[in-house]
Motif scaffolding. Structure first.
Motif: not given
Length: 207
Positions: A47-64
């Motif tokens: 439900s956050e960022g792009s809504g994708n459960a992958g590396t790029t969205n994890a980086l975008r939503v939760m940080g490095k």
């Protein structure tokens, strides 16, 4: 000469052990580090960022840190899935396990068939199958991402070129590799639409 595996010589292609390893590869692909990390933080990654459960969205939503953990786990699960397939049933099984692990990541049964786009897992699986092929694909991704500053562009470009890489580096994988490439492009269709509109954001590490 490709390995025939521990069981592959007697069980044969598409026998019970072969299919069993594909199922294991699919289930390994289900492991979703970004979903688990987000849940620990009280976040629904889908439900956050792009809504994708992958590396790029994890980086975008939760940080490095979360992005790095997601990347490592997604790569490792692909490596393990394919190495197990090769060990038990041989090289042909390993090739099918590449696709099975990726399908497990994209459409995980444990997460209502809502997963990531499969790029990191595909890289890990290819690393287990043919390191040279995996590193050649990675080199293309890195070059394109550094130029475009967008992971989606790197993923799309390498998917388009991937059948050609297979032709030279892993000829028997051309058909399955083409299917893998199509999956990646299909999963990036929203990114492609945003690119045409000039709305695709740059990766946060480039901002």
């Amino acid at each position: 000469m490709p390995s025939i595996g521990i069981i592959g010589g007697t069980d044969g292609p598409f026998g019970s052990a072969f299919l069993g390893m594909m199922i294991i590869a699919y289930l390994l692909g289900n492991i979703s580090p970004s979903t688990l990390l987000a849940k620990a933080k009280g976040i629904d990654i889908k439900s956050e960022g792009s809504g994708n459960a992958g590396t790029t969205n994890a980086l975008r939503v939760m940080g490095k840190k979360a992005g790095a953990i997601t990347l490592v786990v997604d790569v490792l699960k692909g490596v393990v899935a394919v190495l197990l397939g090769n060990l038990v049933c041989g090289h042909l099984c390993a090739m099918f396990c590449v696709l099975a692990a990726m399908l497990g990541h994209i459409w995980p049964v444990f997460y209502r068939f809502k997963g990531g786009k499969g790029v990191a897992t595909a890289f890990g699986a290819l690393l287990g199958l043919n390191p040279l092929l995996a590193l050649a694909a990675l080199a293309i991704v890195i070059i394109v991402v550094l130029i475009s500053k967008r992971m989606s562009v790197g993923s799309i470009v390498v998917a388009l070129l991937f059948p050609v890489l297979c032709k030279f580096l892993e000829p028997d994988f051309v058909l399955l590799g083409s299917m893998l490439a199509i999956l990646i492009i299909v999963k990036h269709r929203s990114n492609i639409a945003r690119l045409f509109k000039g709305e695709e954001p740059k990766m946060s590490i480039f901002k």
